[in-house]
Design an enzyme around this catalytic site. Structure first.
Site, short mmCIF file in Angstrom:
data_model
loop_
_atom_site.label_atom_id
_atom_site.label_comp_id
_atom_site.label_asym_id
_atom_site.label_seq_id
_atom_site.Cartn_x
_atom_site.Cartn_y
_atom_site.Cartn_z
N CYS A 58 -2.59 -6.34 10.41
CA CYS A 58 -2.10 -5.25 11.27
C CYS A 58 -2.96 -5.11 12.52
O CYS A 58 -2.50 -4.64 13.54
CB CYS A 58 -2.11 -3.95 10.49
SG CYS A 58 -3.75 -3.51 9.90
N GLU A 118 -1.09 4.37 7.38
CA GLU A 118 -1.69 3.28 8.17
C GLU A 118 -0.56 2.29 8.44
O GLU A 118 -0.10 1.60 7.53
CB GLU A 118 -2.83 2.63 7.38
CG GLU A 118 -3.96 3.64 7.16
CD GLU A 118 -5.16 3.08 6.42
OE1 GLU A 118 -5.04 2.01 5.80
OE2 GLU A 118 -6.21 3.73 6.45
N GLU A 123 6.30 -5.32 17.08
CA GLU A 123 5.37 -6.01 16.19
C GLU A 123 6.09 -7.17 15.50
O GLU A 123 7.15 -6.98 14.91
CB GLU A 123 4.83 -5.05 15.12
CG GLU A 123 3.82 -5.70 14.21
CD GLU A 123 3.43 -4.83 13.02
OE1 GLU A 123 4.33 -4.31 12.33
OE2 GLU A 123 2.22 -4.66 12.78
N LYS A 168 1.87 1.56 -6.20
CA LYS A 168 3.07 0.73 -6.09
C LYS A 168 2.72 -0.41 -5.14
O LYS A 168 2.72 -0.25 -3.93
CB LYS A 168 4.22 1.57 -5.52
CG LYS A 168 5.61 1.17 -6.00
CD LYS A 168 6.04 -0.20 -5.55
CE LYS A 168 6.56 -0.23 -4.15
NZ LYS A 168 6.81 -1.61 -3.69
#
Ligand code: NAD
Ligand code: 6OD
Length: 486
Positions: free
Chosen positions: A288, A254, A390, A178
């Site tokens: 990331c 992750e 973040e 996906k």
């Protein structure tokens, strides 16, 4: 008009419901095409195709035959390099100059590297003494885990999807992918490559859609999925972990990061500036592993900040095809709204905006795109939200420090634990500090220097598990011990 359909059992299929959503280019907000949104039926068909393929010709291939097939897939990606490049850059807006060096080559390498690593991995063996003196042999035997759901993000779409599909297939699993709703193109294109290379139908499947109450949720809650590997936000990881709890399915997560960069006064200043520039601004800050918190030892703080500002001023914003451009837009208007809300918050929290902080004027043709200025702040307190959350945009905060002990505490003062970068010419200090970082990956005098044989993953809220090299074996295979009495 492009149409992005699902890829199920080797064929492109439309959603039975006829439901589609728009895919827009963040460079100028133009319409790229329509994406079919999978309902439960399409997801079910994809998962069943993947299950059936485990028992078909794919399940009977030897490791060597699988390895050869995955090399073929990598070669074909390279042969169709320009198509992948164009598709990736249209979806994300990132410059060709970056995607042609990072995204597409890694998209191919993820197949060859894992096929080779796994093909050359020895099995575990123990000889056991027994009372009759004849002994027993224990041999570890790995089998594929089964159907793997791969849920991927939008920031490095091909790279991060193949990073999971490569090892999953190398281990003999089948997959249902996906991709992010923002970036459907290269995953869809990979279906063609799989067919061209003779990968049996049902081994690689793609369903498009969103997360909650859409393809993501339907896939991760499907009872015939054996394990789920996910890259994306920590909050989404939590939802996926809950879904995986039903049926005790394994997960690999992750997730996000708020990564520190530590610049000691004994660093090579130019190397540190070059590396920190990349780690904060490449891919418009949407990596990331990127550095959003930079700590600089006080004697070189002013010089470092001045050099960073000079380099930010030189970044060249432009269309992906512009060979001079090294800085593109954010992935979407929605993500730009989020990043700009942090730009405002930084000011509210008392930051000094050293450079950037707003929306650039890109001219009438591009002003509809998701452009933001690369931004540096100073002066925030350590508990500011901008320091703790973040942002995932082209921005960083730079703060002075006075001692090694202080900077280790500052760097680790975060809920996340993905990556850290340390800049020093003192190797003893580098190792000492690296060992104390609460992070899954630490770079010394470099950033995003990847060796695919090594462990990759996050500590704390940055994830669960390690992928990369043989570490993926733990997730992508079931290890059985066979004990043979002699
Ligand atoms: P996201 O979590 O919003 O979406 C990731 C994927 O999950 C998408 O395909 C989305 O449709 C799907 N999804 C969302 N909700 C879901 C649900 N409830 N069930 C199933 N699927 C669902 O992340 P994003 O915005 O695409 O990516 C940016 C984030 O990813 C950042 O936080 C970044 O740090 C993180 N990231 C981490 C790594 C890493 O290796 N640790 C790498 C890249 C990006
Ligand atoms: O390089 C890789 O293998 C990897 N997983 C990179 C992740 C980057 C995050 O944005």
């Amino acid at each position: 008009m492009n149409e992005f359909k699902h890829f199920i059992n080797g064929e492109y299929v439309a959603s039975a419901s006829g439901k589609t959503f728009d895919n827009r280019c963040p460079v100028d907000n133009s319409l790229i095409g329509r994406v079919h949104e999978a309902g439960r039926d399409e997801v079910d068909a994809a998962v069943r195709a993947a299950r059936a393929a485990l028992k078909g010709p794919w399940g009977k291939l030897t490791q060597a035959q699988r390895t050869a097939l995955l090399h073929k897939v990598a070669n074909r990606i390279n042969e169709r390099f320009d198509e992948f490049l164009e598709a990736e850059c249209r979806d994300t807006g990132k410059p060709y100059s970056i995607a042609s060096h990072i995204d597409i080559p890694r998209g191919a390498a993820n197949f060859t590297a894992f096929a080779e690593t796994l093909a050359n991995h020895p099995t575990e063996g123990f000889r056991l003494d027994t009372p009759d003196g004849k002994g027993a042999l224990n041999v570890g035997h790995r089998t594929p885990k089964g159907v793997i759901a791969v849920i991927a993000p939008w920031n490095l779409p091909l790279l991060l999807m193949t990073w999971k599909v490569g090892p999953a297939l190398a281990c003999g699993n089948t997959v249902v992918v996906k991709p992010s709703e923002e970036t459907p193109a290269t995953t869809t294109l990979l279906g063609e490559v799989m067919n061209e290379c003779g990968v049996p139908p049902g081994v690689f499947n793609v369903v498009h859609g969103f997360g909650p109450d859409s393809a993501g949720e339907f896939l991760t809650t499907h009872p015939l999925v054996d394990a789920i590997t996910f890259t994306g936000e920590t909050r989404t990881g939590e939802a996926i972990m809950k879904a995986a709890a039903v049926g005790l399915r394994n997960i690999s997560l992750e997730c996000g990061g708020k990564n520190p960069g530590i610049v000691f006064a004994d660093c090579d200043l130019e190397k540190a500036v070059e590396g920190t520039m990349r780690s904060a601004f490449v891919n418009c800050g949407q990596v990331c592993l990127g550095t959003e918190r930079v700590y600089v030892e006080r004697p070189i703080f002013d010089a470092f900040l001045a050099r960073m500002k000079e380099e930010v001023a030189k970044l060249k914003l432009g269309r992906p095809q512009d060979p001079q451009a090294n800085f593109g837009p954010l992935v979407s208007q929605e993500h730009r709204d989020k990043v700009l809300s942090y730009y405002r918050l930084a000011v509210e929290e008392g930051a000094t905006v050293e450079i950037g902080g707003g929306i650039p004027d890109m001219g009438p043709e591009l002003n509809g795109g998701a452009w933001v200025e690369p931004t540096i702040w100073t002066g925030l307190s350590d508990d500011a939200r901008v320091i703790r959350e973040e942002i995932f945009g082209p921005c960083c905060h730079i703060r002075p420090f006075d001692s090694e002990e202080e900077v280790i505490a500052l760097a680790n003062d975060t809920d996340y634990g993905l990556a850290a970068a340390i800049w020093t010419e003192n190797s003893s200090r580098a190792v000492r500090v690296a060992e104390q970082m609460e992070a899954g990956i630490v770079w010394v005098n470099s950033w995003f220097l990847r060796d695919l044989r090594t462990a990759f993953g996050g500590a704390k809220q940055s994830g669960i598990g390690r992928e990369g090299g043989v570490h993926g074996l733990e997730f992508y295979t079931e290890l059985k011990n066979i004990c043979i009495k002699l």
